[in-house]
Scaffold this motif. Sequence first.
Motif, PDB file in Angstrom:
ATOM      1  N   TYR A  72       0.782  -1.438  -0.049  1.00 24.90           N
ATOM      2  CA  TYR A  72      -0.021   0.099  -0.025  1.00 24.90           C
ATOM      3  C   TYR A  72       0.924   1.123  -0.064  1.00 24.90           C
ATOM      4  O   TYR A  72       0.519   2.240  -0.428  1.00 24.90           O
ATOM      5  CB  TYR A  72      -1.022   0.022   1.292  1.00 24.90           C
ATOM      6  N   GLN A  73       2.029   1.298   0.663  1.00 26.66           N
ATOM      7  CA  GLN A  73       2.862   2.408   0.689  1.00 26.66           C
ATOM      8  C   GLN A  73       3.571   2.625  -0.502  1.00 26.66           C
ATOM      9  O   GLN A  73       4.003   3.792  -0.774  1.00 26.66           O
ATOM     10  CB  GLN A  73       4.083   2.064   1.928  1.00 26.66           C
ATOM     11  N   GLN A  74       3.683   1.797  -1.403  1.00 29.31           N
ATOM     12  CA  GLN A  74       4.387   1.825  -2.770  1.00 29.31           C
ATOM     13  C   GLN A  74       3.403   2.949  -3.538  1.00 29.31           C
ATOM     14  O   GLN A  74       2.351   2.906  -3.629  1.00 29.31           O
ATOM     15  CB  GLN A  74       4.275   0.509  -3.601  1.00 29.31           C
ATOM     16  N   GLY A  75       4.217   4.063  -4.012  1.00 35.24           N
ATOM     17  CA  GLY A  75       3.593   5.190  -4.757  1.00 35.24           C
ATOM     18  C   GLY A  75       3.382   6.044  -3.826  1.00 35.24           C
ATOM     19  O   GLY A  75       2.838   7.294  -4.330  1.00 35.24           O
ATOM     20  N   ARG A  76       3.325   5.944  -2.538  1.00 32.09           N
ATOM     21  CA  ARG A  76       2.872   6.747  -1.467  1.00 32.09           C
ATOM     22  C   ARG A  76       3.845   7.218  -0.793  1.00 32.09           C
ATOM     23  O   ARG A  76       4.619   8.627  -0.875  1.00 32.09           O
ATOM     24  CB  ARG A  76       1.948   6.368  -0.471  1.00 32.09           C
ATOM     25  N   ASN A  81       5.146   2.813  -8.488  1.00 31.69           N
ATOM     26  CA  ASN A  81       3.724   3.197  -8.704  1.00 31.69           C
ATOM     27  C   ASN A  81       2.557   2.701  -7.697  1.00 31.69           C
ATOM     28  O   ASN A  81       2.808   1.684  -7.133  1.00 31.69           O
ATOM     29  CB  ASN A  81       3.063   2.743 -10.131  1.00 31.69           C
ATOM     30  N   ILE A  82       1.396   3.389  -7.511  1.00 32.91           N
ATOM     31  CA  ILE A  82       0.453   2.680  -6.817  1.00 32.91           C
ATOM     32  C   ILE A  82      -0.086   1.668  -7.414  1.00 32.91           C
ATOM     33  O   ILE A  82      -0.733   1.382  -8.666  1.00 32.91           O
ATOM     34  CB  ILE A  82      -0.817   3.945  -6.529  1.00 32.91           C
ATOM     35  N   THR A  84      -2.241  -0.638  -5.257  1.00 31.59           N
ATOM     36  CA  THR A  84      -3.162  -1.155  -4.296  1.00 31.59           C
ATOM     37  C   THR A  84      -3.945   0.102  -3.742  1.00 31.59           C
ATOM     38  O   THR A  84      -3.261   0.874  -3.453  1.00 31.59           O
ATOM     39  CB  THR A  84      -3.113  -2.185  -3.496  1.00 31.59           C
ATOM     40  N   TYR A  85      -5.132   0.069  -3.472  1.00 31.14           N
ATOM     41  CA  TYR A  85      -5.990   1.014  -2.549  1.00 31.14           C
ATOM     42  C   TYR A  85      -6.281   0.269  -1.506  1.00 31.14           C
ATOM     43  O   TYR A  85      -6.985   0.674  -0.299  1.00 31.14           O
ATOM     44  CB  TYR A  85      -6.924   1.651  -3.435  1.00 31.14           C
ATOM     45  N   LYS A  87      -5.411  -1.407   2.049  1.00 33.62           N
ATOM     46  CA  LYS A  87      -4.380  -1.261   3.428  1.00 33.62           C
ATOM     47  C   LYS A  87      -4.533  -2.693   3.981  1.00 33.62           C
ATOM     48  O   LYS A  87      -5.247  -3.505   3.627  1.00 33.62           O
ATOM     49  CB  LYS A  87      -4.735  -0.223   4.482  1.00 33.62           C
TER      50      LYS A  87
END
Length: 175
Positions: A72-76, A81-82, A84-85, A87
């Motif tokens: 989930y932290q990927q891209g955030r 890249n994001i 997943t949305y 958690k």
Amino acid sequence: MKIRTILVFLFIIGIGYFIFLFQKYSNRPMPTELHPIVEEKKEELVKQAEEIGINVIITDGFRSVEEQDAIYQQGRETDGNIVTYAKGGESYHNYGLAIDFALLTNDDNVIWDLEYDGNQNGESDWNEVVEIAKELGFSWGGDFTRFKDYPHLQMDFGLSITELKWGKRPEDVID
């Protein structure tokens, strides 16, 4: 006045039922592997695809809550890249009910190409795999309305993420 009393009574009954359900399932531990039916259908998917000349590779299956949080932290908060949305605790992967796949080319490259036709039958290998998966009982992330997750396949057994968080499991709904 009478209607208000009835509504309050029904509300209290509803809350009581919710508490009963929550307590009934809440002490269950989180799964630690793919559900046996998902595992069986995953193997069948790979086998049936191979029979028509498509090499499928399962890139992900069960994920712990911690692994999900990291993705989930990927891209955030981390590079990439994001993807997943969801958690930790909000993905069917966390309950052993989902897999992700890719295609393996003849020269051993792992690809996520929706148009690739490695078996050269005029149809997209990706779509052929999705068709097999659906016949086996999987839902496909490419059919999701909010976030298209093309590599994702899941079997939710009619359970929502909320029910899974409460501790309800497929065994509770499968005869």
